[in-house]
Structure formats: structure tokens, C-alpha cells
Design a protein around this motif. Structure first.
Motif, short mmCIF file in Angstrom:
data_model
loop_
_atom_site.label_atom_id
_atom_site.label_comp_id
_atom_site.label_asym_id
_atom_site.label_seq_id
_atom_site.Cartn_x
_atom_site.Cartn_y
_atom_site.Cartn_z
N ASP A 1 0.85 -1.19 0.00
CA ASP A 1 0.00 0.00 0.00
C ASP A 1 0.88 1.24 0.00
O ASP A 1 1.57 1.54 0.98
N PHE A 2 0.90 1.93 -1.14
CA PHE A 2 1.66 3.17 -1.27
C PHE A 2 0.78 4.41 -1.11
O PHE A 2 1.27 5.53 -1.20
N SER A 3 -0.52 4.20 -0.91
CA SER A 3 -1.43 5.35 -0.81
C SER A 3 -1.54 5.88 0.60
O SER A 3 -2.07 6.97 0.81
N GLN A 4 -1.06 5.17 1.64
CA GLN A 4 -1.20 5.61 3.02
C GLN A 4 -0.21 6.73 3.29
O GLN A 4 1.00 6.55 3.13
N PRO A 5 -0.67 7.88 3.65
CA PRO A 5 0.26 9.00 3.89
C PRO A 5 1.06 8.75 5.14
O PRO A 5 0.63 8.08 6.06
N ILE A 6 2.26 9.30 5.13
CA ILE A 6 3.14 9.19 6.28
C ILE A 6 2.95 10.44 7.13
O ILE A 6 3.31 11.55 6.71
N ASN A 7 2.32 10.23 8.26
CA ASN A 7 2.05 11.36 9.17
C ASN A 7 3.17 11.45 10.19
O ASN A 7 3.46 10.50 10.90
N ARG A 8 3.81 12.54 10.16
CA ARG A 8 4.90 12.76 11.09
C ARG A 8 4.46 13.74 12.18
O ARG A 8 3.86 14.78 11.89
N THR A 9 4.74 13.42 13.39
CA THR A 9 4.45 14.31 14.52
C THR A 9 5.67 15.18 14.80
O THR A 9 6.71 15.04 14.14
N SER A 10 5.50 16.02 15.76
CA SER A 10 6.62 16.91 16.09
C SER A 10 7.81 16.13 16.59
O SER A 10 8.95 16.54 16.41
#
Length: 596
Positions: free
Chosen positions: A282-291
Motif C-alpha cells: 500500500d503506497f497510498s497511506q500518507p506518512i504522518n509525522r508528529t513533532s
């Protein structure tokens, strides 16, 4: 029909019979030439379609349809042989024998006709004598009659003297006497002619005719037998020809399509397992980065805190050539990251910040160490295609097993031959020792030594193939490459962040072990020093010779003793060290290992 015409008719008939015999011989001779040409063409056809070499090694020979085809061709070859038998029998029993008999009949016929002509000539001579005596008798009779008339006429003449009359009477008596003698001679020749004629017609010629009749009947009988041989020769080969045709029919009936399909499956069965399902990426899942992701101590990875296997430098599949050395224990400066089990909250807010045991700088260096790509010395050997090797490692497992078993059977046959030869030489040597006059026993020593050497070599080869068959990997190379195409292993490259530290490309991040983050960092000097301090874990002896021509391998000779530095990890290779120095990998199946 008079005698001459009958004799000539018999002569013409016997000549016609001999001509018929010769004509039949010529007919059979041409038939044999046709049979021989037919058989020769069949032989050439069989030679064209029969394999030139042994077909037991050909994969096609395992199919029953191909075996049936070869059987049909072989039966046709036997059929051609029967045509040759027909031609040979016709030549021997008809052409040769009848030709010889015809020559004998010609000589016999010639002698019979010579005898008939001789009898005919004798009869003609006798008839000529009879005719001559008859004409002489007739002439003498006329002369005697004239002399008698002249004497009577002179006796009646008054003017004739007595002396003339006496003279005329004497002449008449002489002529009468000559006529009487001619008569007797004529009668004698007549009797002789009648006797000769009777003998000719009733004795000589019937005998000659009987001989000619017997000769002609014998010729007719032999010709009759020749006619019978012509058909009997063909009839004699019919059972064998019938067997040939039955063999062709049996070959046709032996074809089994299901069996051929099974043979094809067994012939090309690889032994590999069927591939599993391909995982979805799955390449559609965005990578959410926190602080916390942007902080210096947060490792790059997936949302659940685990490292992404696609990141460079983190693939566990890579093997470091000398990564298992007994190195000094690293200083306990690495941070410990506690990765909690994934939950809904952690998946939403991202992974928690790692907890450092001492200093964040150590964790940062460790992460940099993981992301550095090791330098690969050479990939040229990896680009090569599959190479056909002696141990058949280029084949699938099932085919490799069959090939190794075939090699073992071939070597066993050769070994049995050598053993038989050795036994024969030993028996001959014993005979020479018991009876020295038959030979010198020492003359057999070189041959016996050569045979024993061959036996030892064959046994070693059999053992080698058996070891390869049991190990499954044989002399194959690491990561599936052959021994001639070993891959170039990565070399260590120092990091320029510090003159005292070098990074290991074997470092990986794992949630299951704290050691994954505690990767050792050494200087190049320390690494060389540690290599000198590495101690072997056992000893090994080379059972076969190995040419280490690829990078990362070393060569060894048969019987050489080596130090075991690292055991086989399942790839078929073992790291060893020579007594005179030099360290590298060799095939595990070539060694006899003894652990300390």
C-alpha cells in the motif's frame, strides 16, 4: 513323317527346352536384383531414421511413442533382411543350380545328337555300298548277256572260224562269272544294309531317342522344381515377415498417451514449491509525522514504530562477510528504544519518542550507521547468467537429484569394471608366481597399481556425488550462485565522522531485541587487531580439491588441514583459515569438520 524330319523335330524341341530354362533363370535373376535393390533401399531408410548414438541418454527415448517408432523401424529392418533372404535363396536354389543343370544338359544333348548322327552316317555309308554293288551287278549282268548273244551269233556264223567261236564262248563265260560274283557281292551288301538299317531303326535310334527323352524330362522336372522354389522361397519367409508385421502392430498398441504425459511430468519436474500469493504493498497511506519525528533521536520507519524494510541499509537479507568475528564487547552507550505494541492510539498519533539510556548522540550515530550503504566491491560476477557446473547446481532440485544419481550409477559401472580387471590381474599374477615360465609377475605391477589408483579415484568421485546428493547444495555458491560465479562481498568502509569509529553495514533495527540498536562501532585499527585475535572454533580436512577463483573464496588441495573459523549458515559455504595464512570461504560438502 520320315526319319530325318523326326530327328530334326526332336533336336528343335530339346533346344527350345534349353532356351526356356535359360529364360526362366534370367527371369529369376532379374527378380533377385529387384529384391536386393528393395532390401538395400529399406536398409538405407532404416539407417536414416535410426539414431546414430545410444538413445538411453536422450529424453525422447523415455516416451513410449518414440520407442514404438524405433520398434517399427527395427521391424522394418528385419523385414528388409527377409527380402535379402528371398533374393539369396532364389539365387542359390534357382539361378545357380538351374544354370549348372542347363550346362550339363547342353553337353548331354550334344553327345546324344553326335551319336545319332554317327549312326545315321553309318547307315548312309552302308546304303551307298549297297547302291554301288547293285549298279555293278546290273552292269555285269548286261555285259554277260551281251557276251552270251555275241558267242551264239558267232557260233551260227558259217564264216567264223572255230578259234573265234571258242574265244567268244570263253568271253561269255567270263562275263557270266563276273555277273555271278557281282550278284553275290550285291546280295552281301544288301544283307549288311538291311542289318544296319534294322539296327539303326530298332536299336540305335530308339536308344538315342530314349536318352533325349529322359534328358528332356529331367529338364522339365528341374524346371518344375524351380517354379515351386520360386513360390516356396516366398512362403518360407512369410512367418518371419508376419512376426515383423505383428511386432509393428504390437509397437503401435504399446503407445500410451497417459504414460507419455506422466513421463513428461517426471522428466521436467523441478521440485520447487509453488509460489505463494504476492503481498499487497500500500503506497497510498500518507506518512504522518508528529513533532517528535523531526527530533534528532526519532528513528525513521513506519507508523507503528518499526523500521521499514524498504529503507536502504536496513534489509536483513544482506549478509556481511566477516560480521561474525569475535570482536571486543562494545561500550554500553547505545540507547534503548522501547517499542510498545501497536494500538489505535499509537497508530493515530505516531510512535512515541525513544527513551535514551545515556546520551541521544549515541542513538543518532547508530541511526546514521544504519542508513549508510556499504560499498560493494564488484557486481560483475552477479550479472553473469547461469553456468553449467559439474555438480549440476544450475538445475532444479529434482533434475539435479536425477543427474547426480545417473553419475553415481555410471561411476559404479566403471568401478565394477576396474574391480574385475584388478581381480583378473591378481589371478594372472598368482598364476605367474606358481608357474614362472608363463610370465614375469613383476611385469603386472604397473598395471595393478594403475587399476588400484583408478578404483580409488572412482570411489572418491562416487563419494563426492553421494555427498552432493545428501547435502542438496553440493559445491554450490552462496546466495544461489555457482562456485565459479561467486558474488563479490561488501567491504567495510569507515565513516568520516570520527577518526576512531567505523560503521558496520550489518546493523538493523528490530523491535524484538535490544542488540539491534547496540551495533558495535570500531576503528579500522581495532578491526585488524581483532582479526589477529580471532580463534578457530574447530578443524577441518579437505576431501576434494577446490579452486577458489571468485572473490571471497580461497583454494585448497585434497587432504589439506584447515582451521574452522565459522560454521555453515545454511548457504553451503564455510569460512576457514589456512595454517600459512589466508582466510575465505570454501564449499561445506568438500570438508570433513571437527568442532572443538
Amino acid at each position: 513323317m520320315d526319319w530325318g524330319d523326326q530327328f530334326d523335330d526332336i533336336e528343335r524341341h530339346t533346344q527350345w527346352g534349353l532356351d526356356l530354362l535359360e529364360k526362366y533363370v534370367k527371369f529369376v535373376k532379374e527378380r533377385t536384383e529387384i529384391e536386393q535393390a528393395y532390401a538395400k533401399q529399406l536398409r538405407n531408410l532404416v539407417k536414416k531414421y535410426l539414431p546414430k548414438r545410444n538413445t538411453r541418454e536422450d529424453p525422447e527415448s523415455k516416451f513410449c511413442q518414440y520407442q514404438a517408432f524405433l520398434q517399427v523401424v527395427k521391424e522394418l529392418n528385419d523385414f528388409a533382411g527377409q527380402r535379402e533372404v528371398v533374393a539369396e535363396n532364389l539365387t542359390t536354389r534357382i539361378c545357380v543350380e538351374l544354370s549348372k543343370h542347363g550346362q550339363e544338359l547342353k553337353q548331354e544333348r550334344k553327345s546324344h545328337f553326335q551319336e545319332g548322327r554317327r549312326a545315321q552316317q553309318q547307315l548312309e555309308n552302308s546304303f551307298k555300298q549297297l547302291e554301288n554293288s547293285k549298279r555293278k551287278f546290273e552292269r555285269d549282268c548286261r555285259e554277260a548277256e551281251k557276251a552270251m548273244l555275241a558267242a551264239e551269233k558267232l557260233d551260227q556264223d558259217l564264216n567264223a572260224t572255230k578259234a573265234d567261236v571258242e574265244k567268244a564262248k570263253q568271253q561269255a563265260n567270263l562275263r557270266s562269272h563276273m555277273a555271278e560274283e557281282s550278284k553275290n557281292e550285291y546280295a552281301s551288301f544288301l544283307q549288311k544294309f538291311n542289318r544296319d538299317q534294322s539296327q539303326f531303326y530298332f536299336l540305335e535310334m530308339p536308344q538315342i531317342f530314349n536318352k533325349l527323352q529322359e534328358m528332356d524330362e529331367r529338364r522339365t522336372v528341374r524346371l518344375k522344381e524351380g517354379y515351386g522354389v520360386f513360390s516356396e522361397t516366398e512362403r518360407q519367409v512369410m512367418p518371419i515377415i508376419g512376426k515383423c508385421l505383428d511386432g509393428m502392430k504390437a509397437a503401435a498398441d504399446s503407445v500410451n498417451e497417459k504414460n507419455d504425459s506422466q513421463v513428461l511430468i517426471e522428466l521436467h519436474k523441478s521440485g520447487f514449491e509453488r509460489p505463494g500469493d504476492v503481498d499487497f504493498e500500500d503506497f497510498s497511506q500518507p506518512i504522518n509525522r508528529t513533532s517528535s519525528d523531526s527530533s534528532l533521536g526519532t528513528p525513521r520507519g513506519t507508523l507503528d514504530g518499526r523500521l521499514d524494510p524498504r529503507l536502504p541499509g536496513k534489509n536483513k537479507g544482506k549478509r556481511w562477510l566477516f560480521s561474525k568475528k569475535n570482536k571486543l564487547p562494545p561500550p554500553p552507550l547505545s540507547p534503548v528504544v522501547s517499542a510498545p505494541p501497536p494500538s489505535s492510539s499509537s497508530a493515530t498519533n505516531g510512535p512515541p519518542s525513544p527513551k535514551f539510556t545515556r546520551d541521544p548522540l549515541s542513538y543518532c550515530l547508530n541511526e546514521i550507521n544504519k542508513t549508510v550503504k556499504p560499498r560493494i566491491a564488484s557486481f560483475r560476477s552477479l550479472k553473469r547468467g547461469p553456468v553449467i557446473t559439474e555438480d549440476f547446481s544450475h538445475l532444479p532440485p529434482e533434475q539435479r537429484r536425477k543427474k547426480l544419481q545417473q553419475k553415481i550409477e555410471e561411476r559404479n559401472r566403471e568401478l565394477q569394471k576396474e574391480i574385475d580387471q584388478r581381480d583378473a590381474l591378481n589371478k594372472m599374477k598368482d598364476v605367474y608366481q606358481k608357474t614362472p615360465q608363463m610370465g614375469d609377475p613383476t611385469s603386472l605391477e604397473p598395471k595393478i597399481s594403475e587399476t588400484l589408483s583408478n578404483i580409488e579415484k572412482l570411489r572418491l568421485e562416487i563419494q563426492k556425488y553421494e555427498v552432493r546428493g545428501r547435502c542438496g547444495v553440493g559445491g554450490g555458491s552462496r546466495d544461489g550462485a555457482t562456485s565459479d560465479t561467486l558474488p563479490s562481498y561488501p567491504q567495510k568502509q569507515p565513516l568520516t565522522l570520527s577518526p576512531y569509529w567505523s560503521l558496520s553495514p550489518d546493523a538493523t533495527h528490530s523491535d524484538d531485541s535490544q542488540d539491534a540498536l547496540n551495533q558495535p562501532i570500531y576503528t579500522e585499527f581495532d578491526e585488524d587487531f581483532e582479526e589477529d585475535l580471532a580463534s578457530p572454533i574447530g578443524t577441518c580436512v579437505a576431501m576434494y580439491q577446490f579452486e577458489g577463483s571468485s572473490e571471497g573464496t580461497i583454494s585448497m588441495t585434497e587432504g589439506e588441514e584447515l582451521s574452522l573459523m565459522e560454521e555453515d549458515k545454511g548457504d553451503g559455504w564455510t569460512r576457514v583459515r589456512r595454517s600459512k595464512g589466508g582466510e575465505g570461504y570454501v564449499p561445506t560438502s568438500y570438508l570433513r569438520v571437527t568442532l572443538n
